[in-house]
Structures are given as C-alpha cells and as structure tokens.
Motif scaffolding. Structure first.
Motif, PDB file in Angstrom:
ATOM      1  N   ALA A  39       0.823  -1.209   0.000  1.00  0.00           N
ATOM      2  CA  ALA A  39       0.000   0.000   0.000  1.00  0.00           C
ATOM      3  C   ALA A  39       0.859   1.261   0.000  1.00  0.00           C
ATOM      4  N   GLY A  40       2.014   1.196   0.609  1.00  0.00           N
ATOM      5  CA  GLY A  40       2.871   2.359   0.671  1.00  0.00           C
ATOM      6  C   GLY A  40       3.697   2.616  -0.577  1.00  0.00           C
ATOM      7  N   TYR A  41       3.620   1.725  -1.569  1.00  0.00           N
ATOM      8  CA  TYR A  41       4.432   1.878  -2.770  1.00  0.00           C
ATOM      9  C   TYR A  41       3.644   2.396  -3.970  1.00  0.00           C
ATOM     10  N   GLY A  42       2.406   2.773  -3.780  1.00  0.00           N
ATOM     11  CA  GLY A  42       1.627   3.361  -4.861  1.00  0.00           C
ATOM     12  C   GLY A  42       0.854   2.332  -5.676  1.00  0.00           C
ATOM     13  N   GLU A  43       0.421   2.769  -6.842  1.00  0.00           N
ATOM     14  CA  GLU A  43      -0.375   1.911  -7.732  1.00  0.00           C
ATOM     15  C   GLU A  43       0.527   1.091  -8.638  1.00  0.00           C
ATOM     16  N   ASN A  44      -0.055   0.085  -9.269  1.00  0.00           N
ATOM     17  CA  ASN A  44       0.624  -0.734 -10.271  1.00  0.00           C
ATOM     18  C   ASN A  44       1.874  -1.426  -9.706  1.00  0.00           C
ATOM     19  N   VAL A  45       1.742  -1.989  -8.519  1.00  0.00           N
ATOM     20  CA  VAL A  45       2.887  -2.673  -7.917  1.00  0.00           C
ATOM     21  C   VAL A  45       2.723  -4.185  -7.864  1.00  0.00           C
ATOM     22  N   LEU A  46       1.553  -4.691  -8.210  1.00  0.00           N
ATOM     23  CA  LEU A  46       1.309  -6.124  -8.123  1.00  0.00           C
ATOM     24  C   LEU A  46       0.777  -6.660  -9.444  1.00  0.00           C
ATOM     25  N   ARG A  47       1.418  -7.698  -9.936  1.00  0.00           N
ATOM     26  CA  ARG A  47       0.950  -8.376 -11.156  1.00  0.00           C
ATOM     27  C   ARG A  47       0.988  -9.875 -10.934  1.00  0.00           C
TER      28      ARG A  47
END
Length: 188
Positions: A39-47
């Motif tokens: 959550a602290g790393y912003g959007e588009n961090v998980l695929r």
C-alpha cells in the motif's frame, strides 16, 4: 533471495520482485500482509505471472529489505531455487471433471525428491516444467521445456491413469515451437 528473485527495472532505483506462490495457492492472511506492505508503494505494484506467481513491481531498491522481511515469513520458496516456483501444475482430477491425473500431487512429490538428487537446481535457470491433468493445456505443458499431461493408459482390458511426456518447446525467439511428444509413463 536477491540473486534469484530480484531484477532491476529500466527505471533507475526500482526493482521487480518475483514472489513464488507454491501451486498458485496464497492464503488470505499472507495476502493481507502483502497488501499492507505494498500500500505504501503506490499503484501498479502487483501483477500475476503465467507461472501462478506474483510479481511485485516498482519497488524502490532501498526498500528491498522491508519486502524481504515480510515475504520470508510466508513464502516457503524464498530460500529455494527459482525453478521450484516457476513450475506449473493445473488442479487436475482434484477439481476438474476432465482431469485424469493429479498434477499438483505429482509436482509436490517431484519437488520433495529433487533435493536428494544433489543436483544444482539453480543451474536450471529458466527451465520450464509444466504438468496438466489431461490432454488439455491448463498446465501449459505444450509450452514447457519438459511437460507432462494426463492420459488414460491401457493394458489388456484394464485402464489406468498415466502421463504423456512432451519436451522441447521454444517460446519466443526466431523459431518458436510447441513441445513434441516423446513418451508416456504410468501415474501409479
């Protein structure tokens, strides 16, 4: 862990982290811990990857220690060679009406036996081992370096589960090709 699962991105100072998810199963408590971290790393961090794993993207290199501190506790493959986390097995006869064999059980048995073979599993690199529970390609066996697919074997009047074996797929490159059937074995 970093040598096996972390890759620098094109953007300076950022990395992608492969999180192995054995057999594509990720308990919800661990998913919640990961979501809290990301959550602290912003959007588009998980695929999600084709190999049933997770790819964490846009992770600042300076934060890799924080990521490792969380994933080491719940990813059983953090200390294992990358090969174990990129093998694919469909659900097979456990839940599929078309399934003949149990590919998840076969893959679990294989990964338990391999360490006693005293092979350098890290040397396999991007070797792909995929298992399907029937001739359909849910386990992507036709795109593997070595693949197995469930089939019915017959001896006289008796039928039994067995695996067809395929090998030699070439993905990408100048001459892509699917794997070729080489043999079959009993699933017993």
């Amino acid at each position: 862990w970093q040598r096996r699962f972390v890759q620098p991105q094109k953007q300076a100072g950022f990395c992608s982290v492969l999180l192995s998810v054995p057999l594509g199963q990720f308990p919800w408590r661990q998913a919640q811990q990961l979501a809290d971290l990301l959550a602290g790393y912003g959007e588009n961090v998980l695929r999600f990857t084709r190999e049933q794993n997770l790819s964490l993207r846009n992770i600042p290199a300076s934060c890799l220690g924080n990521v490792y501190a969380v994933v080491k506790d719940f990813s059983g493959l953090v200390a294992a060679p990358k090969f174990y986390g990129v093998c694919i097995a469909c659900t097979g006869a456990d839940t599929c009406k078309l399934g003949i064999c149990l590919p998840r059980g076969a893959l679990t048995a294989l990964t338990k036996k391999l360490p006693s073979a005293k092979l350098n599993i890290d040397a396999l690199g991007d070797f792909r081992l995929n298992i399907s529970g029937c001739p359909n390609t849910c386990g992507a066996h036709m795109t593997a370096d070595l693949g197995f697919y469930g089939q019915v074997g017959r001896k006289e009047q008796r039928m039994y589960p067995s695996y067809g074996i395929v090998a030699g797929a070439q993905i990408g490159g100048e001459t892509p090709r699917l794997a070729t059937r080489i043999d079959s074995i009993s699933a017993r």
